[in-house]
Motif scaffolding. Structure first.
Motif: not given
Length: 260
Positions: A119-147
């Protein structure tokens, strides 16, 4: 997924798109937009290259990463019990500096398991993985392959944030790794997408460069779950020129899953 929506997600990844052209150079009417990265290593206008056969890869050895005495200590716990054990964990010094643990999130029947480093700082506060800027990019990467994010499960090798986002120390990884092992046992994913050098090194027990680990089918654990390695979204935010390589890795992982 509509071509317009796909273009939107690819744009979020910083990838351009192109259309198939007929001989002579004119764009084919109604052709679906395809990421420009598809041209890398392929003839223009050609379909994606077929998935290569499973590479020999770097297999996870029989010995676990876990600290001595940690083997099987999470065996038998269900999701609820495991989450409670993570929340109460004081096995390493990170328990004194965390805001909260970051267990993992997603569909408990998911075919895809995405594994990051810690976890990074954003994840440490939220209690959820990949919720910051990196998480937003991960979401876009997954959606690009239909996920959609809701259809995968996301976890880290470490459940607590290392101070100042430093690299995890071996004892920290060793104490925490049984939690991830049990998550994998419970989830039974059909494919693992490991993002980043440190997560890949911990899961594959190697120090081989990430560039050499990419575009191969590795396998994890006794169940030999297919495992594909790609760049961490945080790295891609710093080095957007490598987003094209990440796109190739995502396509490769999707094809590995389809092939079974």
């Amino acid at each position: 997924m509509t071509s317009a929506l796909r273009r939107e997600y690819l744009a979020a990844m910083g990838l351009e798109s192109w259309v198939v052209r007929k001989p002579g150079g004119s764009a084919e009417a109604g052709a679906a937009a395809v990421p420009a990265v598809a041209r890398a290593g392929e003839a223009a206008g050609a379909v994606s290259r077929p998935v290569r056969g499973p590479a020999i890869g770097l297999e996870v050895p029989a010995e676990p990463i876990a600290a001595p005495g940690a083997l099987h200590r999470e065996a038998g716990f269900d999701w609820t019990q495991l989450r409670e054990r993570v929340a109460a964990c004081t096995r390493c010094g990170l328990s004194a500096t965390r805001t909260q643990t970051v267990f993992g999130v997603g569909n408990l029947q998911a075919n895809w398991l995405i594994v990051g480093e810690a976890p990074g700082a954003d994840e440490d506060r939220a209690g959820e993985p990949f919720v910051g800027r990196a998480g937003q990019l991960l979401n876009a990467m997954l959606r690009a392959i239909g996920l959609p994010r809701e259809e995968v499960y996301i976890a880290n090798t470490l459940k607590c944030r290392p101070p100042h986002n430093r690299d995890p120390q071996p004892n920290e990884t060793g104490e925490c790794f049984p939690f991830l092992e049990r998550q994998i046992e419970l989830l039974k994913p059909k494919i693992m997408l490991v993002v980043g050098r440190i997560a890949a090194h911990n899961l594959l027990r190697t120090d081989v460069s990430l560039s050499r680990l990419r575009q191969q089918v590795h396998h994890f654990g006794v169940s030999r779950v297919p495992l594909v390695v790609t760049y961490h979204p945080a790295y891609l935010l710093r080095t957007p020129s490598d987003k094209r390589k990440a796109w190739e890795d995502l396509k490769f992982a999707r094809e590995v899953l389809v092939r079974g």
